[in-house]
Design a protein around this motif. Structure first.
Motif, mmCIF file in Angstrom:
data_model
loop_
_atom_site.group_PDB
_atom_site.id
_atom_site.type_symbol
_atom_site.label_atom_id
_atom_site.label_comp_id
_atom_site.label_asym_id
_atom_site.label_seq_id
_atom_site.Cartn_x
_atom_site.Cartn_y
_atom_site.Cartn_z
ATOM 1 N N UNK A 286 0.857 -1.193 0.000
ATOM 2 C CA UNK A 286 0.000 0.000 0.000
ATOM 3 C C UNK A 286 0.888 1.236 0.000
ATOM 4 N N UNK A 287 0.607 2.150 -0.911
ATOM 5 C CA UNK A 287 1.289 3.440 -0.917
ATOM 6 C C UNK A 287 0.658 4.320 0.164
ATOM 7 N N UNK A 288 1.460 4.812 1.066
ATOM 8 C CA UNK A 288 0.947 5.649 2.151
ATOM 9 C C UNK A 288 0.311 6.909 1.593
ATOM 10 N N UNK A 289 0.930 7.499 0.573
ATOM 11 C CA UNK A 289 0.393 8.724 -0.007
ATOM 12 C C UNK A 289 -1.003 8.491 -0.589
ATOM 13 N N UNK A 290 -1.173 7.401 -1.354
ATOM 14 C CA UNK A 290 -2.490 7.091 -1.928
ATOM 15 C C UNK A 290 -3.493 6.733 -0.832
ATOM 16 N N UNK A 291 -3.015 6.029 0.189
ATOM 17 C CA UNK A 291 -3.874 5.648 1.320
ATOM 18 C C UNK A 291 -4.388 6.899 2.037
ATOM 19 N N UNK A 292 -3.505 7.875 2.269
ATOM 20 C CA UNK A 292 -3.918 9.116 2.926
ATOM 21 C C UNK A 292 -4.814 9.960 2.024
ATOM 22 N N UNK A 293 -4.567 9.910 0.719
ATOM 23 C CA UNK A 293 -5.435 10.655 -0.208
ATOM 24 C C UNK A 293 -6.875 10.155 -0.126
ATOM 25 N N UNK A 294 -7.058 8.828 -0.051
ATOM 26 C CA UNK A 294 -8.416 8.278 0.070
ATOM 27 C C UNK A 294 -9.067 8.702 1.383
ATOM 28 N N UNK A 295 -8.290 8.687 2.461
ATOM 29 C CA UNK A 295 -8.846 9.126 3.744
ATOM 30 C C UNK A 295 -9.187 10.616 3.724
ATOM 31 N N UNK A 296 -8.365 11.393 3.017
ATOM 32 C CA UNK A 296 -8.626 12.834 2.935
ATOM 33 C C UNK A 296 -9.936 13.111 2.207
ATOM 34 N N UNK A 297 -10.275 12.264 1.215
ATOM 35 C CA UNK A 297 -11.552 12.429 0.522
ATOM 36 C C UNK A 297 -12.723 12.098 1.448
ATOM 37 N N UNK A 298 -12.525 11.107 2.330
ATOM 38 C CA UNK A 298 -13.581 10.761 3.283
ATOM 39 C C UNK A 298 -13.714 11.816 4.375
ATOM 40 N N UNK A 299 -12.595 12.455 4.738
ATOM 41 C CA UNK A 299 -12.604 13.475 5.787
ATOM 42 C C UNK A 299 -11.960 14.754 5.241
ATOM 43 N N UNK A 300 -12.709 15.508 4.406
ATOM 44 C CA UNK A 300 -12.145 16.712 3.780
ATOM 45 C C UNK A 300 -12.055 17.907 4.722
ATOM 46 N N UNK A 301 -12.537 17.762 5.936
ATOM 47 C CA UNK A 301 -12.548 18.878 6.871
ATOM 48 C C UNK A 301 -11.132 19.375 7.143
ATOM 49 N N UNK A 302 -10.964 20.713 7.289
ATOM 50 C CA UNK A 302 -9.636 21.268 7.617
ATOM 51 C C UNK A 302 -9.154 20.851 9.010
ATOM 52 N N UNK A 303 -10.014 20.185 9.742
ATOM 53 C CA UNK A 303 -9.624 19.669 11.058
ATOM 54 C C UNK A 303 -8.495 18.642 10.934
ATOM 55 N N UNK A 304 -8.469 17.906 9.819
ATOM 56 C CA UNK A 304 -7.537 16.789 9.662
ATOM 57 C C UNK A 304 -6.323 17.216 8.824
ATOM 58 N N UNK A 305 -5.137 16.839 9.300
ATOM 59 C CA UNK A 305 -3.880 17.169 8.622
ATOM 60 C C UNK A 305 -3.077 15.884 8.422
ATOM 61 N N UNK A 306 -2.791 15.574 7.143
ATOM 62 C CA UNK A 306 -2.077 14.350 6.797
ATOM 63 C C UNK A 306 -0.646 14.684 6.379
ATOM 64 N N UNK A 307 0.311 13.969 6.929
ATOM 65 C CA UNK A 307 1.715 14.139 6.539
ATOM 66 C C UNK A 307 2.388 12.769 6.435
ATOM 67 N N UNK A 308 3.154 12.594 5.344
ATOM 68 C CA UNK A 308 3.881 11.332 5.142
ATOM 69 C C UNK A 308 4.983 11.557 4.120
ATOM 70 N N UNK A 309 6.139 10.910 4.275
ATOM 71 C CA UNK A 309 7.209 11.030 3.272
ATOM 72 C C UNK A 309 6.793 10.342 1.970
ATOM 73 N N UNK A 310 7.245 10.882 0.863
ATOM 74 C CA UNK A 310 6.887 10.307 -0.434
ATOM 75 C C UNK A 310 7.588 8.969 -0.631
ATOM 76 N N UNK A 311 6.893 8.069 -1.334
ATOM 77 C CA UNK A 311 7.471 6.760 -1.656
ATOM 78 C C UNK A 311 7.359 5.725 -0.563
ATOM 79 N N UNK A 312 6.783 6.089 0.583
ATOM 80 C CA UNK A 312 6.667 5.142 1.705
ATOM 81 C C UNK A 312 5.527 4.163 1.437
ATOM 82 N N UNK A 313 5.787 2.857 1.625
ATOM 83 C CA UNK A 313 4.772 1.820 1.453
ATOM 84 C C UNK A 313 4.790 0.886 2.649
ATOM 85 N N UNK A 314 3.710 0.131 2.789
ATOM 86 C CA UNK A 314 3.661 -0.896 3.834
ATOM 87 C C UNK A 314 2.782 -2.043 3.358
#
Length: 427
Positions: A286-314
């Protein structure tokens, strides 16, 4: 040493001079002098040979003692000389020093062996194929006379599992495994510790069942008791005034309450089924960046702040990980309802064990006694909560061979940290 050198030089010079005298006497046909010079040369050579043999014998004796690890001997000088005596004394001191160091090492070895024999944890030193080269007393019943690690333990070591289950002499054992690799004289060796935690696991399992039964009993009794009481009241009123309109109204409302409480009990049972029927994770990269992008669409509120280094997978089950993060984000947003300048930080970063996913908020936080029980099934502080959300999260993370931990302070917020191994293979 000076006397030895003087003696050696004198003998060599004497041999040279006597040889020259014997040669001159022979050339001048002075046979008696020639024979005498030859005999003296032979005597001098023999004396020199004996001195050298004594010296060589002393050194050879010391070398033989060292070969046999016999350091109880002492060196004797080849002949009476202060320098030779000092050399012999120095060699004797060297032997004595080696002997004392070996005795110290032997005492240490016996001390550590006796110490390890007193512990109830099995300690074994093996080669890379699992053949034991040394073991303490607690390990002997596990290995027996074959001195070979059981196959289940070897497999657990290769898969880097921390627990192995096996049966020895019809007795079940759950062994906690810890190991380290060392290199001795160019050869790889394993130091392995094995501890039987079967009884501890049984005790923990029994406590878990008792806690679960108490929770189930409490929830079911809370629902069943008022239903029974209400049913008895309605039954009495229906017998006393079967045709009274007011009685029928009470019965109707009572039936609605019974229906509502029965539905709540059914939901509780369904939640329990969810806890006991979690599917095994289907892992994918799983690409962390893509994973966070999907969560950001579910929670678009400015309350939530996502940060992750590029290229990180798990490696994980994406659906299950989304379920975990959605649950944590929902809890975090609810904790920040009454907080000015509320913020929820979601971050990911590589760590030594694999990857760390962190969800932190500056909400109302939790008391220590709540934090300790936050992952217990059906425990909740919310009036409308089911108490299974975080329990599901913990079970899913456990199936991924990971762990979740929480830090929280009242009035300062909470921080949930998920650690997933890089190669979380099924255990």
């Amino acid at each position: 040493m000076k006397r030895y050198l003087f003696c050696l030089t004198t003998h060599i010079a004497g041999i040279v001079l006597l040889t020259a005298c014997a040669l001159l006497a022979f050339l001048h046909e002075m046979w008696f002098c020639s024979i005498t010079a030859v005999l003296l040369t032979v005597g001098t050579s023999f004396s020199l040979y004996r001195i050298q043999m004594r010296q060589t014998s002393m050194i050879q004796r010391i070398v033989e003692c060292m070969k046999r690890n016999d350091f109880s001997q002492t060196a004797s000088p080849s002949f009476s000389d202060r320098a030779m005596q000092e050399l012999a004394n120095d060699l004797s001191e060297v032997l004595k020093g080696i002997r004392n160091r070996m005795l110290d090492e032997e005492v240490k070895l016996q001390y550590y062996e006796n110490l390890l024999d007193k512990v109830d944890t099995a300690v074994i030193v093996t080669d890379h194929q699992g053949r034991a080269e040394w073991m303490n007393k607690a390990a002997r019943p596990l290995l027996g006379e074959h001195k070979q690690l059981p196959g289940q333990v070897l497999e657990a070591l290769r898969k880097k599992q921390q627990v192995a289950h096996l049966t020895i002499q019809d007795l079940p054992m759950d062994l906690a495994i810890a190991s380290s690799v060392i290199h001795l004289q160019g050869r790889e060796r394993w130091i392995i510790s094995l501890k039987n935690i079967h009884s501890a696991l049984e005790h923990t399992e029994m406590e878990a069942w008792q806690k679960l039964i108490r929770v189930l009993t409490h929830e079911i009794m809370n629902s069943i008791t008022p239903i029974i009481s209400l049913a008895e009241t309605l039954s009495e009123r229906s017998r006393e005034n079967p045709h009274d309109e007011r009685t029928r109204t009470h019965i109707q409302k009572g039936l609605e309450v019974i229906h509502r409480r029965s539905k709540g009990l059914l939901e509780f049972v369904e939640n329990y089924r969810k806890l006991t029927r979690i599917a095994p994770p289907v892992r994918e990269q799983i690409s962390v960046q893509a994973f966070f992008d999907d969560l950001r669409r579910l929670y678009p509120s400015p309350l939530f702040h996502f940060t992750a280094p590029s290229g990180l997978t798990f490696l994980a089950d994406r659906t299950q990980m989304e379920q975990i993060l959605i649950n944590l984000l929902k809890n975090a947003s609810e904790a920040c309802v009454h907080t000015p300048d509320a913020s929820v930080e979601i971050s990911a970063q590589p760590v030594r064990e694999g990857i760390s996913l962190v969800v932190s908020d500056n909400g109302e936080g939790m008391l220590p006694e709540v934090t300790e029980r936050i992952f217990v099934p059906f425990f909740t502080t919310k009036p409308s909560g089911s108490g299974i959300g975080l329990s599901l999260c913990k079970q899913i993370i456990t199936l991924h061979n990971g762990r979740i931990q929480v830090q929280s302070q009242p009035g300062k917020g909470s921080k949930f940290t998920i650690i997933l191994p890089q190669n979380n293979l099924p255990s």
